[in-house]
Design a protein around this motif. Structure first.
Motif, PDB file in Angstrom:
ATOM      1  N   LYS A   1       0.902  -1.397   0.141  1.00 56.66           N
ATOM      2  CA  LYS A   1      -0.393  -0.081   0.356  1.00 56.66           C
ATOM      3  C   LYS A   1       0.678   1.679   0.349  1.00 56.66           C
ATOM      4  CE  LYS A   1      -3.821  -2.304   2.453  1.00 56.66           C
ATOM      5  NZ  LYS A   1      -4.654  -2.230   4.107  1.00 56.66           N
ATOM      6  N   ILE A   2       1.990   0.895   0.569  1.00 55.92           N
ATOM      7  CA  ILE A   2       3.145   2.560   1.275  1.00 55.92           C
ATOM      8  C   ILE A   2       3.998   2.687  -0.391  1.00 55.92           C
ATOM      9  CG2 ILE A   2       5.007   3.351   1.798  1.00 55.92           C
ATOM     10  CD1 ILE A   2       3.487   1.769   4.884  1.00 55.92           C
ATOM     11  N   LYS A   3       4.138   1.141  -0.735  1.00 60.15           N
ATOM     12  CA  LYS A   3       5.567   1.615  -2.105  1.00 60.15           C
ATOM     13  C   LYS A   3       5.140   0.278  -2.869  1.00 60.15           C
ATOM     14  CE  LYS A   3       8.645   4.071  -0.072  1.00 60.15           C
ATOM     15  NZ  LYS A   3       9.895   4.099   0.832  1.00 60.15           N
ATOM     16  N   PRO A   4       3.849   0.054  -3.974  1.00 60.21           N
ATOM     17  CA  PRO A   4       3.384  -0.381  -4.891  1.00 60.21           C
ATOM     18  C   PRO A   4       4.657  -1.784  -5.170  1.00 60.21           C
ATOM     19  CG  PRO A   4       1.306   0.863  -5.031  1.00 60.21           C
ATOM     20  CD  PRO A   4       3.378   1.194  -4.347  1.00 60.21           C
ATOM     21  N   SER A   5       5.646  -0.623  -5.417  1.00 62.23           N
ATOM     22  CA  SER A   5       6.068  -1.117  -6.004  1.00 62.23           C
ATOM     23  C   SER A   5       8.055  -1.607  -6.153  1.00 62.23           C
ATOM     24  CB  SER A   5       6.499  -0.383  -7.675  1.00 62.23           C
ATOM     25  OG  SER A   5       7.450   0.787  -7.215  1.00 62.23           O
ATOM     26  N   LEU A   6       7.632  -1.847  -4.801  1.00 66.43           N
ATOM     27  CA  LEU A   6       9.048  -1.964  -4.469  1.00 66.43           C
ATOM     28  C   LEU A   6       9.109  -3.943  -3.961  1.00 66.43           C
ATOM     29  CD1 LEU A   6      11.689  -1.093  -2.431  1.00 66.43           C
ATOM     30  CD2 LEU A   6       9.738  -0.517  -0.306  1.00 66.43           C
ATOM     31  N   PRO A   7      10.212  -4.337  -4.761  1.00 62.64           N
ATOM     32  CA  PRO A   7      10.634  -5.456  -4.432  1.00 62.64           C
ATOM     33  C   PRO A   7      10.586  -5.919  -3.411  1.00 62.64           C
ATOM     34  CG  PRO A   7      12.192  -4.756  -6.440  1.00 62.64           C
ATOM     35  CD  PRO A   7      11.562  -3.590  -5.026  1.00 62.64           C
ATOM     36  N   ILE A   8       9.816  -7.225  -2.650  1.00 62.01           N
ATOM     37  CA  ILE A   8       9.892  -8.151  -1.521  1.00 62.01           C
ATOM     38  C   ILE A   8       9.720  -9.542  -1.718  1.00 62.01           C
ATOM     39  CG2 ILE A   8       8.552  -8.541   0.603  1.00 62.01           C
ATOM     40  CD1 ILE A   8       7.075  -6.310  -0.530  1.00 62.01           C
ATOM     41  N   ILE A   9      11.412  -9.951  -0.788  1.00 59.84           N
ATOM     42  CA  ILE A   9      11.538 -11.303  -1.060  1.00 59.84           C
ATOM     43  C   ILE A   9      11.555 -11.675   0.197  1.00 59.84           C
ATOM     44  CG2 ILE A   9      13.551 -13.212  -0.976  1.00 59.84           C
ATOM     45  CD1 ILE A   9      14.966 -11.249  -3.139  1.00 59.84           C
ATOM     46  N   MET A  10      10.146 -12.492  -0.096  1.00 61.42           N
ATOM     47  CA  MET A  10      10.034 -13.212   1.742  1.00 61.42           C
ATOM     48  C   MET A  10      10.731 -14.739   2.125  1.00 61.42           C
ATOM     49  SD  MET A  10       6.057 -12.997   1.816  1.00 61.42           S
ATOM     50  CE  MET A  10       6.549 -12.379   3.646  1.00 61.42           C
ATOM     51  N   LEU A  11      11.368 -14.770   3.159  1.00 64.09           N
ATOM     52  CA  LEU A  11      11.668 -15.896   3.602  1.00 64.09           C
ATOM     53  C   LEU A  11      11.438 -16.311   4.807  1.00 64.09           C
ATOM     54  CD1 LEU A  11      15.712 -13.944   4.607  1.00 64.09           C
ATOM     55  CD2 LEU A  11      14.541 -15.462   2.348  1.00 64.09           C
ATOM     56  N   THR A  12      11.343 -17.456   4.824  1.00 63.52           N
ATOM     57  CA  THR A  12      10.364 -18.392   5.236  1.00 63.52           C
ATOM     58  C   THR A  12      10.883 -20.151   6.030  1.00 63.52           C
ATOM     59  OG1 THR A  12       8.521 -18.857   6.416  1.00 63.52           O
ATOM     60  CG2 THR A  12       8.584 -19.721   4.421  1.00 63.52           C
TER      61      THR A  12
END
Length: 229
Positions: free
Chosen positions: A68-79
């Motif tokens: 919602k804040i930065k729609p185009s910011l790439p995110i890689i999730m670790l789990t």
């Protein structure tokens, strides 16, 4: 390039930080979701590496808020959670890629480079309408209609549909879809590609006589008007 790592395990966070700094990246650490959110609001980052299980704000919720804040910011999730449902949940929250612990740092480097050099088809071709049969996609507004009926898609479903329409009539393997739509590497131990294909089928094919998404068993999928023989 400044990368934000949101990871509550300090040992893991420091290990990632050292490794990325050796690759030439600037790295900022946050040990809980609340701090991570504040940093994203206050600073500019090239990419975020985000653990799912975090104190204060969990990774899935934070991922949704980042979108919602930065729609185009790439995110890689670790789990540590690696089932198909876990991956689908992460992608639905807005993650661009998904890496299961434990992982080799070299794989993380490759995933980061893939995200930062992602394929241009995702951001090209603004200003026109994609059409196939009675299906229309407005690339500017990201709206989809079939036979005049509005169809609501999630961001990942939309990306999958757009890629399939741009490659109509061509066999698309699961590996290609994973690499081109998710910018990730296909894990044969999960079936998240098939899950999203089924999501898309239910929305654009289920209520229509002519089906557009077809499966070629053992090979992949084809987007075309006539059924496979």
């Amino acid at each position: 390039m400044n990368i934000l790592v949101v990871e509550d395990d300090e040992r893991v966070a420091e290990l990632i930080k050292r490794g990325l700094e050796e690759q030439g990246y600037d790295v900022t650490l946050a040990y809980d979701g609340q701090i991570g959110k504040k940093l994203i609001q206050q600073q500019e980052f090239t990419l975020v590496i985000l653990d799912i299980i975090l104190p204060k704000i969990n990774g899935l919720e934070l991922c949704q808020q980042i979108r919602k804040i930065k729609p185009s910011l790439p995110i890689i999730m670790l789990t540590a959670l690696g089932t198909t449902n876990d991956k689908v949940e992460g992608f639905d929250a807005g993650a661009d890629d998904y890496l299961v612990k434990p992982f080799d740092l070299r794989e993380l480097y490759v995933r980061i480079r893939a995200r930062l050099n992602r394929n241009s088809w995702d951001t090209q071709s603004l200003g026109f309408l994609l059409k196939y049969a009675d299906l229309e996609v407005n690339v500017d507004t990201k709206t989809v209609t079939r036979s005049g009926k509005s169809i609501q898609l999630t961001p990942k479903e939309y990306k999958l549909l757009e890629y399939m329409m741009r490659n109509a009539g061509r066999l698309l393997t699961r590996t290609e879809i994973a690499e081109k739509v998710w910018d990730t590497f296909f894990d044969t131990g999960t079936n998240f590609i098939d899950v999203y294909i089924n999501y898309l089928r239910k929305k654009i094919d289920k209520d229509f006589d002519v089906k557009l998404i077809h499966t070629k068993t053992g090979m992949g999928f084809i987007f075309r008007e006539e059924p496979l023989i």
